[in-house]
Structures are given as C-alpha cells and as structure tokens.
Design a protein around this motif. Sequence first.
Motif, PDB file in Angstrom:
ATOM      1  N   GLU A   1      -7.974 -20.033 -38.421  1.00 13.52           N
ATOM      2  CA  GLU A   1      -8.872 -18.935 -38.051  1.00 13.52           C
ATOM      3  C   GLU A   1      -8.950 -18.738 -36.551  1.00 13.52           C
ATOM      4  N   HIS A   2      -8.888 -19.818 -35.775  1.00 13.32           N
ATOM      5  CA  HIS A   2      -9.198 -19.706 -34.340  1.00 13.32           C
ATOM      6  C   HIS A   2      -8.063 -20.097 -33.393  1.00 13.32           C
ATOM      7  N   VAL A   3      -7.022 -20.762 -33.882  1.00 16.91           N
ATOM      8  CA  VAL A   3      -5.994 -21.283 -32.974  1.00 16.91           C
ATOM      9  C   VAL A   3      -4.611 -20.719 -33.281  1.00 16.91           C
ATOM     10  N   ALA A   4      -4.329 -20.349 -34.514  1.00 13.54           N
ATOM     11  CA  ALA A   4      -2.993 -19.897 -34.910  1.00 13.54           C
ATOM     12  C   ALA A   4      -2.479 -18.798 -33.961  1.00 13.54           C
ATOM     13  N   PRO A   5      -1.162 -18.711 -33.765  1.00 15.16           N
ATOM     14  CA  PRO A   5      -0.112 -19.494 -34.425  1.00 15.16           C
ATOM     15  C   PRO A   5      -0.096 -20.955 -33.961  1.00 15.16           C
ATOM     16  N   PHE A   6       0.142 -21.840 -34.933  1.00 13.69           N
ATOM     17  CA  PHE A   6       0.021 -23.272 -34.684  1.00 13.69           C
ATOM     18  C   PHE A   6       1.083 -24.013 -35.497  1.00 13.69           C
ATOM     19  N   VAL A   7       1.621 -25.094 -34.914  1.00 11.77           N
ATOM     20  CA  VAL A   7       2.543 -25.962 -35.651  1.00 11.77           C
ATOM     21  C   VAL A   7       2.061 -27.400 -35.523  1.00 11.77           C
ATOM     22  N   LEU A   8       1.906 -28.051 -36.660  1.00  6.07           N
ATOM     23  CA  LEU A   8       1.555 -29.465 -36.685  1.00  6.07           C
ATOM     24  C   LEU A   8       2.832 -30.287 -36.576  1.00  6.07           C
ATOM     25  N   ARG A   9       2.909 -31.126 -35.564  1.00  3.45           N
ATOM     26  CA  ARG A   9       4.029 -32.057 -35.411  1.00  3.45           C
ATOM     27  C   ARG A   9       3.471 -33.457 -35.676  1.00  3.45           C
ATOM     28  N   LEU A  10       3.506 -33.833 -36.930  1.00  2.03           N
ATOM     29  CA  LEU A  10       2.891 -35.074 -37.378  1.00  2.03           C
ATOM     30  C   LEU A  10       3.615 -36.278 -36.775  1.00  2.03           C
ATOM     31  N   THR A  11       2.872 -37.156 -36.124  1.00  3.57           N
ATOM     32  CA  THR A  11       3.477 -38.340 -35.503  1.00  3.57           C
ATOM     33  C   THR A  11       3.620 -39.440 -36.550  1.00  3.57           C
ATOM     34  N   ALA A  12       4.661 -39.303 -37.359  1.00  5.22           N
ATOM     35  CA  ALA A  12       4.924 -40.285 -38.415  1.00  5.22           C
ATOM     36  C   ALA A  12       5.419 -41.593 -37.802  1.00  5.22           C
ATOM     37  N   GLU A  13       6.413 -41.525 -36.952  1.00  2.00           N
ATOM     38  CA  GLU A  13       7.001 -42.638 -36.178  1.00  2.00           C
ATOM     39  C   GLU A  13       7.790 -43.630 -37.036  1.00  2.00           C
ATOM     40  N   CYS A  14       7.197 -44.150 -38.096  1.00  2.00           N
ATOM     41  CA  CYS A  14       7.897 -45.099 -38.963  1.00  2.00           C
ATOM     42  C   CYS A  14       7.211 -45.088 -40.327  1.00  2.00           C
ATOM     43  N   PHE A  15       7.893 -45.616 -41.337  1.00  2.00           N
ATOM     44  CA  PHE A  15       7.344 -45.652 -42.687  1.00  2.00           C
ATOM     45  C   PHE A  15       6.952 -47.057 -43.123  1.00  2.00           C
ATOM     46  N   SER A  16       7.482 -48.077 -42.489  1.00  2.00           N
ATOM     47  CA  SER A  16       7.185 -49.463 -42.846  1.00  2.00           C
ATOM     48  C   SER A  16       6.478 -50.166 -41.695  1.00  2.00           C
ATOM     49  N   ARG A  17       5.830 -51.285 -41.982  1.00  2.00           N
ATOM     50  CA  ARG A  17       5.181 -52.139 -40.979  1.00  2.00           C
ATOM     51  C   ARG A  17       4.232 -51.361 -40.059  1.00  2.00           C
ATOM     52  N   ARG A  18       3.577 -50.355 -40.602  1.00  2.00           N
ATOM     53  CA  ARG A  18       2.758 -49.488 -39.766  1.00  2.00           C
ATOM     54  C   ARG A  18       1.581 -50.247 -39.135  1.00  2.00           C
ATOM     55  N   ASP A  19       1.001 -51.201 -39.863  1.00  2.00           N
ATOM     56  CA  ASP A  19      -0.098 -51.988 -39.298  1.00  2.00           C
ATOM     57  C   ASP A  19       0.359 -52.817 -38.108  1.00  2.00           C
ATOM     58  N   LEU A  20       1.615 -53.233 -38.116  1.00  2.00           N
ATOM     59  CA  LEU A  20       2.152 -54.027 -37.017  1.00  2.00           C
ATOM     60  C   LEU A  20       2.560 -53.175 -35.825  1.00  2.00           C
ATOM     61  N   LEU A  21       3.173 -52.035 -36.105  1.00  2.00           N
ATOM     62  CA  LEU A  21       3.813 -51.257 -35.052  1.00  2.00           C
ATOM     63  C   LEU A  21       2.922 -50.204 -34.418  1.00  2.00           C
ATOM     64  N   LEU A  22       1.910 -49.732 -35.132  1.00  2.00           N
ATOM     65  CA  LEU A  22       1.112 -48.601 -34.664  1.00  2.00           C
ATOM     66  C   LEU A  22      -0.303 -49.022 -34.322  1.00  2.00           C
ATOM     67  N   LYS A  23      -0.915 -48.284 -33.402  1.00  2.00           N
ATOM     68  CA  LYS A  23      -2.334 -48.495 -33.142  1.00  2.00           C
ATOM     69  C   LYS A  23      -3.142 -48.009 -34.337  1.00  2.00           C
ATOM     70  N   ALA A  24      -4.380 -48.414 -34.402  1.00  2.00           N
ATOM     71  CA  ALA A  24      -5.178 -48.228 -35.616  1.00  2.00           C
ATOM     72  C   ALA A  24      -5.322 -46.764 -36.022  1.00  2.00           C
ATOM     73  N   SER A  25      -5.503 -45.861 -35.028  1.00  2.00           N
ATOM     74  CA  SER A  25      -5.731 -44.460 -35.368  1.00  2.00           C
ATOM     75  C   SER A  25      -4.496 -43.811 -35.978  1.00  2.00           C
ATOM     76  N   LYS A  26      -3.303 -44.394 -35.744  1.00  2.00           N
ATOM     77  CA  LYS A  26      -2.088 -43.900 -36.391  1.00  2.00           C
ATOM     78  C   LYS A  26      -1.814 -44.641 -37.695  1.00  2.00           C
ATOM     79  N   ALA A  27      -2.035 -45.961 -37.675  1.00  2.00           N
ATOM     80  CA  ALA A  27      -1.704 -46.772 -38.840  1.00  2.00           C
ATOM     81  C   ALA A  27      -2.551 -46.419 -40.054  1.00  2.00           C
ATOM     82  N   ILE A  28      -3.737 -45.846 -39.810  1.00  2.00           N
ATOM     83  CA  ILE A  28      -4.622 -45.512 -40.930  1.00  2.00           C
ATOM     84  C   ILE A  28      -3.995 -44.440 -41.821  1.00  2.00           C
TER      85      ILE A  28
END
Length: 359
Positions: free
Chosen positions: A217-244
């Motif tokens: 409603e207020h920002v578009a046009p918009f593209v989300l570039r999701l910071t996936a980074e990795c699919f395994s060992r996320r608790d080990l490799l990522l900070k908490a706000s990403k690993a969640i």
Amino acid sequence: MSKTSAPLTLSTVRQLADEHYVPVEDALLIAINLFGIASAHGRHRARVSIRLASRPHVPWMVIVPLNAQTSPFSLRGDELSLAGIPIGTVERVAADEAVGGYFRDDGRAATLNPNARSRCVGCAFCPNTLEAAADPRLAEERQLSELLAAMTEQHPRRNLRELVEVTVSTGCFERERAAVDHLLGLREVLDVHGVGARIGFLTSVISSRQAFEELAEHVAPFVLRLTAECFSRRDLLLKASKAILTADEMPRVLQRAMQAGHGTSFTYVVGLDTLEELRRGVSELMPFTTEFPNFQVYQAHNAIMAGLRADGSDTLDYYLRARQEIEQIAGPTGLRPKAWECYRPLWYFTFGDESLVAP
C-alpha cells in the motif's frame, strides 16, 4: 592427485572448465573469488577490477582478499598471475568500505547502507567487520535526505531520477516493525526527490502477511531479497535474528510477498551447504522467486571461517558443480543473472550455453 589436493594451475582450470562445460574465463574468475589474491596490498578485502588476457574487452569487478598468501593467484604491479603464468591485469584496487551508499549499473541502481552495516555482527561467515567502515546509522528521514543529496553529486549524470532500483543492504534491523518503518520513510524521501525507483530490501525479518500488505500500500514497487544465506547449520552460522527463520519457512515467506504483489528473490552463500542441501533448498525456493537470486562464492578470510565450509567446498570443482546444479533448477524459469548485481558470482560470460555478454 585428487581434485582437493591438486595445486591449481592454468592447466587444471582449463581441464575443470572443459569437464563442466564452462568458459575457462568463468572458471578463472570463480577461482579468484574462492582463493583470493596474494599481493603486497595486505587488505582483508578489496574491490578489484580485472581484465582477463583472453577476454580483455570486459572488465569484471570482484571483491576478494588481497592478503591471501597461500593463493595460487598473485598480483605484482598490475599483472595478475596464476601459478606464475600471467592471466590478466588489475586496473583498480579500492578498499571495500561500508559506506552510506553507492551506485551500480552505470547509475541506474543504488545500494544504501542506512543502518550502519559495519555495526552488524553475529553471522559467523560474514566478513563485514574485517575492514574499516565509514557508514553512518541513518535513523531519520532528514539524514536519508542528506544522504541522497550527497549521492546526487556522485551520480554519473547527477540525476537520481534515472534510478530504477534502490536496494537497502544492511543486516542491522532486528525487528520487522523497525524494518517496515524504515522502508516507509525511505519511500517518502525518494518521493520528495522525484525518484520512483523500485525499493529492494535484503532482509529475513520481514515475513508477515500484514507487513507485506502494508508495503504494497505504501512502499511498492518493492522487491524482497530474502537473506537465506544457507539451509543447514543455521543456528551455528547465523545470528539469532536470521537463524529464527527456518529453511522450511522460507518458501512461505516468499509466497506471501508474491501474493501481496511484490517481486521476490533471495541471497545464498555457496559453500556453506553440501551440494545435496543446496539442490534441495534452491529447488524449494525457485517457484516463489521472480528475480534471479544472488548466489555468492563463500570466501574464508581466516582459519575460523575456513572451518565453516561444507566438505569439499574448498575446491573449484565444488563451485562448478554448484553452478551446474543451479542452472538445471533455475534455467527453466527464464531468470538469468545480471553482472552488476553480485561481485562474487558463479556466472560471468555464460549461463549454461547462453551468452551473458554482448559481442
């Protein structure tokens, strides 16, 4: 000798390139990203403009460590060599500092670091804290406006209205509400400057249907570039706000963004997962992706970071196999990489048997 233990030479690069049906130039540039460059510069990480001797008409910007003393690549003066054999020249070396903003694609795209990227800590594989930084924390619309005014003077033609995309690149928004509020403010500032560009946001904290509807409603046009980074060992490799954010939830986040009318993509660091994990994870995300993802070669800047690699990902062979896997998955979508979007990519002159560079 095995592909893991064999020393990298121009002959072995050519052999691997032939085995995987890629141009030797693509294999060389991937290897430079993987191994870095030994030089007298002593920088952990730098922006380096390279012209390969075999294809000198196209300069490539890469971001690599220049203090990789065990690398088979070496730089003396402006001559770049592999195992003692000249392969190209380096035109420019610049510090990879975190700054408030910079341009890409000849001024048609801009990247902003408005929330002090240099203060972002936590992801074990990230090199952001290795170099000096000059990026401020911009918390107010006035400061964003001042940044855009300053960037106008740096624009190739001093005209921000040429921008078609403005990407917010920072990992420092810990909460969804704070991220959405920032995007609302950024759109207001862009409107004041007459910039109707699409806003792209690298994040994993925006995930709710309500947030995507508010952005529509207020920002578009918009593209989300999701910071996936990795699919395994996320608790080990990522900070908490990403690993969640779990790998299972990622497709649903992209789907919510698509349903709200947004563009979607993701960032992924090649080298942290096994090839099977890469294949499975990318296959699950691509159906909900409208822009070619940002696939980055993993760079280990020290022994600790090297220990985070997936088995086998210290070899060029691994990355050429990963490239083929991704081409098989992404090829049917029609999406293709854009050279200016990534400085550590798997593609340069070709994607599969398609040319990415104009003759």
